[in-house]
Structures are given as structure tokens and as C-alpha cells.
Design an enzyme around this catalytic site. Sequence first.
Site: not given
Length: 279
Positions: A61, A88, A121, A139, A153, A157
Site C-alpha cells: 500500500d 505504477n 525513497k 506519469s 490529478y 502528476k
Amino acid sequence: MQDNTQGRVWLITGCSSGFGRELALAAVAAGDRVMATARRPETLADLAEQGRGRVATVALDVTDRASIDAAVQATLALHGRIDVLVNNAGSLVLGAIEEVSMAELRQQMEVVFFGAAEVTKAVVPLMREQGSGTIVQMSSLGGQKTYPGFGAYHAAKWAFEGLSETLASELAPLGVRVLIVEPGAFRTEFNSNKYVTGAMAAYRDTAGATRRYTDELLGAEPNDPVKGAAAILKVLDSDRPPLRLLLGGDAVDGLREHHAALLAEVARWEEISRSTAVA
């Protein structure tokens, strides 16, 4: 001890459908190994079966750091390395800015931006120490070009792309690559799974038009995710991959039109823009 004889090791988020699933299958077909993840790993059972022993699954998650760390450690325990990370997992909140609540905006940012940043990270130190690896940031054309109704959104992005472009320049000297993928409209479950806010009459001809268009587009998207996944693998095998990869003729045409309009506006206002120089 690492084993490079069985191909690359992939860690992919959001594998229950769409690009995540197709990238996992394409990687297996190329001889690689995949750790496929989803919030509910039971949705990945058939993917693991199709993977012919080269696809393992684990819960991940992107809004839960403990879940991310557990998935990374499970991948390392099984394969000893991560060569390709694919961010993704995502979501879409559709509604005019005024129609989107702050809670909905924060949730959009949490999944699309902060979630992907957290996964990135967690993996960057591993790739940096390896001196190799590729981070694939899924993206959208909407990461550079905007449409009414997609403000939440786009905000997520655009932030994601800014982070990823900066990351690419920081990691390039260390042997780690970043690929930002910008698909147009693909025939996946993404559109059907969107969250739609309440509608206001004031935005009927702007965000409302986008709502109607996305409904009409459902199931008629012009691009094939299987071919999209194949294109991504082809680019990953390139000696000189791009920073950004557009996928779909609609993405190419849309971005070219957008950049032409930007350049035309720069030229039209250039004199005033340059008038600020210290005399």
C-alpha cells in the site's frame, strides 16, 4: 550474493490490472523476475500463475510506509537486489477545482505523489549502492498538459514529474536511471475506476464536458497496454533512453500542440518578459 543469471529483478506497484499487470508479464517474457504488488495481493493470484514461477507477489500500500518497507525487504530476501522499480499505482479524482474537497485533493496527492515518492525513497539507496538500476515513473500526458476537471490529478502528476526530473539529474552520475512514462488514453481499468466528485452547474461546459468525454471514451481508448508495456521494455534496453517517453499518438499530438502554444505565447510576450533587466 547477487545472481544476475536470471535476468533483471523488478518491483512493480499496482499490478492488479492495467500497466502494472502488463509490465509484469512483459518482464517475465523477457526472462526477468518480478515482485508484483497490490494493496490486496489476492488479486494477483492469476498473474503469479501466468508468471511461470518468475512472478512473486506481496502486499504493498503506497500510503503505508511499513507496507512499502516490508515489500522491499521481501523482494531483497527473495532476489537479493532490485534492478527496476516501477511506480505504477495510482488513482484519479475527477472534478473541477471548486468541486474537489480538500480531503479529496489530499487523498489524490497522497496516492499519486507522496505514495510514489515514498516507494522511490525506499529503493533509491539500494540502487545507489548497487551503482545501477532504473526507476520507471508512470506519469501521464496529464503530467505536462492540463484539461478541465483533472486539476487534482494534474497537481499530483506535475509534482511527481518535478520530483522525478530532479531525481534523474541527481542519480545519473551514480549509475541509476530514471524514466518518466507519459501515456495518453489506454484501454485499462483506470478510467472506469476513477472517483467522480459532485457536479456544479457552473462547470457544465468545462469540467462537465470532460466528465462526459471520459464516459464516452470508456472502453474506446485508442491505445493497447500490451503494446505500451512492450514499448517501455524496448526503451529500457536502449543505450540512450530518454528522460520522458510519450506513449500513444494522442500523447504525442497533445504534447506537441501544447508546447507549440507555449512557445507562441513566449514569443508574443517576450518584449515585456525581457523588460525587467536592471538598466
